[in-house]
Scaffold this motif. Structure first.
Motif, PDB file in Angstrom:
ATOM      1  N   ALA A   1       9.763 -16.602  -2.292  1.00  0.00           N
ATOM      2  CA  ALA A   1       8.760 -17.649  -2.105  1.00  0.00           C
ATOM      3  C   ALA A   1       9.284 -19.045  -2.409  1.00  0.00           C
ATOM      4  CB  ALA A   1       7.546 -17.363  -2.996  1.00  0.00           C
TER       5      ALA A   1
ATOM      6  N   GLY B   1      -0.902 -10.219  -3.211  1.00  0.00           N
ATOM      7  CA  GLY B   1      -0.605  -8.990  -2.505  1.00  0.00           C
ATOM      8  C   GLY B   1       0.558  -8.199  -3.076  1.00  0.00           C
ATOM      9  N   GLN B   2       1.100  -8.621  -4.217  1.00  0.00           N
ATOM     10  CA  GLN B   2       2.269  -7.953  -4.786  1.00  0.00           C
ATOM     11  C   GLN B   2       1.914  -6.778  -5.686  1.00  0.00           C
ATOM     12  OE1 GLN B   2       5.343  -8.864  -3.673  1.00  0.00           O
ATOM     13  NE2 GLN B   2       4.076 -10.203  -2.391  1.00  0.00           N
TER      14      GLN B   2
ATOM     15  N   ASN C   1      -1.986 -16.220  -1.999  1.00  0.00           N
ATOM     16  CA  ASN C   1      -2.388 -14.922  -1.449  1.00  0.00           C
ATOM     17  C   ASN C   1      -1.214 -13.969  -1.292  1.00  0.00           C
ATOM     18  OD1 ASN C   1      -5.120 -15.515  -1.347  1.00  0.00           O
ATOM     19  ND2 ASN C   1      -5.001 -16.393   0.708  1.00  0.00           N
ATOM     20  N   ASN C   2      -0.040 -14.524  -0.980  1.00  0.00           N
ATOM     21  CA  ASN C   2       1.152 -13.685  -0.928  1.00  0.00           C
ATOM     22  C   ASN C   2       1.421 -13.049  -2.283  1.00  0.00           C
ATOM     23  OD1 ASN C   2       4.360 -13.705  -1.505  1.00  0.00           O
ATOM     24  ND2 ASN C   2       3.954 -13.033   0.576  1.00  0.00           N
ATOM     25  N   GLN C   3       1.257 -13.837  -3.351  1.00  0.00           N
ATOM     26  CA  GLN C   3       1.472 -13.290  -4.693  1.00  0.00           C
ATOM     27  C   GLN C   3       0.389 -12.279  -5.062  1.00  0.00           C
ATOM     28  OE1 GLN C   3       4.107 -13.677  -6.562  1.00  0.00           O
ATOM     29  NE2 GLN C   3       3.295 -12.384  -8.206  1.00  0.00           N
TER      30      GLN C   3
ATOM     31  N   ARG D   1      -1.498 -19.782   1.176  1.00  0.00           N
ATOM     32  CA  ARG D   1      -0.560 -18.754   1.638  1.00  0.00           C
ATOM     33  C   ARG D   1       0.311 -18.266   0.477  1.00  0.00           C
ATOM     34  NH1 ARG D   1       1.300 -21.475   5.327  1.00  0.00           N
ATOM     35  NH2 ARG D   1      -0.015 -20.666   7.001  1.00  0.00           N
ATOM     36  N   ALA D   2       0.801 -19.202  -0.335  1.00  0.00           N
ATOM     37  CA  ALA D   2       1.649 -18.823  -1.467  1.00  0.00           C
ATOM     38  C   ALA D   2       0.867 -18.006  -2.491  1.00  0.00           C
ATOM     39  CB  ALA D   2       2.232 -20.081  -2.114  1.00  0.00           C
TER      40      ALA D   2
END
Length: 373
Positions: free
Chosen positions: A20, A158-159, A154-156, A151-152
């Motif tokens: 990221a 999803g981890q 929500n990406n996290q 985006r950053a």
């Protein structure tokens, strides 16, 4: 492992492609062949923390040093970075994929971010901030920056189990670069928008460089608790009141809304307008009170003020709106009865000349451009 000096010399620019962290980094070749990769904008050095989280807050130790090798299946500029700390201390080979920025692209890659357009506060807005202790400025942060931050985050999210970690107080916070308070996607909400310039119209002198962005998520209440009563009038705080005796760790709270809060009870920030002066006076009294004036657990030493009944206001915001609040303004986080996550990012700002330990005795508007009589 050993770096190849001819392949990655000091001053080379490197762009990461496997995590990221999107900042272009500048290489420094160290004796022995390893490299350090520095953020050109001053945040620190790239590191892989012992828990595997990646950020740009490293120093010069093993977690922030890398061996460099060619990427076997890549083009002539593709490389991979082997973290020295994990290799030597844990016996693990942790690689980051990256590429060398070609010489003809270096100027563009390292160019400073252009200054965002200015948003000038009117005299009426400045007066409202002084009177009420807070101010909302609409549409400050553009949609592109808001979306990049979402985006950053929500990406996290999803981890899975790796999305969260404990902070210094033992509370859960987002892990990874985005949770480190130094993510470029988060910092750009302040520095690549007019938000910073707005803050500088209120604070006296240059802003302190020690600025990070706190991601504040407020999740919906479960169905069986949507009807619970609102918080009581005494459930307010000022930031830092439990962490130090001066209760004045910074000057200005700046929040950037990333989600719609057009109605009450969407996890809104709740404020008590005009009560910043009363709270500041209470802090002064608390500092003057003898240590034995109350129980050791009472940071207010018996001086915590009682706020007016029905005095709280829920701040309604849309994505890109900015809310500014004096550090002494009492506030709380409202309930979220909506079906959506409330997304917000907070920056805690001060001028470089601000002295937290002396703030209370110097008055409510010391080191401000506004408020002085």
């Amino acid at each position: 492992p050993q770096s190849s000096p001819y392949m990655l010399a000091s001053g080379s620019l490197v762009r990461l492609s496997s995590c990221a962290v999107v900042t272009v980094l500048r290489a420094e070749l160290l004796p022995g062949g390893s490299v350090i990769l520095a953020d050109p904008h001053g945040a620190g050095n790239l590191r892989v923390r012992p828990n595997g989280a990646i950020d740009t807050q490293g120093g010069r130790g093993g977690w922030a040093r890398f061996w460099v090798d060619r990427e076997p299946d890549g083009d002539e500029n593709s490389i991979r970075l082997l973290n020295v700390g994990h290799h030597e201390q844990r016996g693990n080979d942790v690689f980051l994929a990256a590429s060398i920025v070609p010489a003809d692209q270096c100027s563009a890659a390292s160019a400073p971010v252009p200054e965002p357009p200015a948003v000038l506060l009117s005299d009426e807005e400045k007066a409202a901030f002084v009177r009420d202790g807070y101010l909302v400025v609409r549409g400050v942060v553009g949609r592109e920056l808001v979306d990049a931050a979402l985006r950053a985050i929500n990406n996290q999210l999803g981890q899975g189990s790796g999305a969260w970690e404990l902070d210094e107080d033992g509370k859960e916070k987002l892990a990874g670069e985005v949770g480190s308070k130094r993510s470029s996607a988060i910092l750009n909400l302040l520095h690549a928008s007019p938000a910073r310039g707005i803050a500088e119209q209120l604070l006296d002198g240059q802003l302190s460089q020690q600025v990070g962005g706190q991601i504040a998520l407020r999740f919906p209440l479960p169905e069986d608790k949507i009807g619970r009563p609102p918080k009581g009038n005494d459930q307010w705080h000022i930031d830092g009141m439990k962490k130090n005796g001066h209760m004045s760790p910074f000057q200005l709270l700046l929040g950037v809304a990333l989600s719609s809060q057009r109605d009450d009870d969407c996890g809104n920030l709740c404020v008590w307008p005009t009560q910043h002066a009363a709270v500041a006076e209470a802090v002064q009294r608390a500092q003057a009170a003898p240590p034995g004036a109350s129980s050791p657990e009472d940071e207010w030493r018996g001086q915590r003020p009682t706020l007016p009944a029905e005095g709280a206001t829920q701040v309604r915001l849309e994505p890109g709106d900015v809310v500014l609040a004096h550090q002494k303004l009492p506030h709380s986080v409202g309930l979220n009865r909506s079906p959506h996550i409330r997304y917000q990012v907070y920056f805690r700002l001060s001028s470089r000349e601000y002295k937290p330990a002396k703030a209370a005795e110097r008055g409510l508007w010391d080191n401000w451009r506004v408020g002085a009589e």
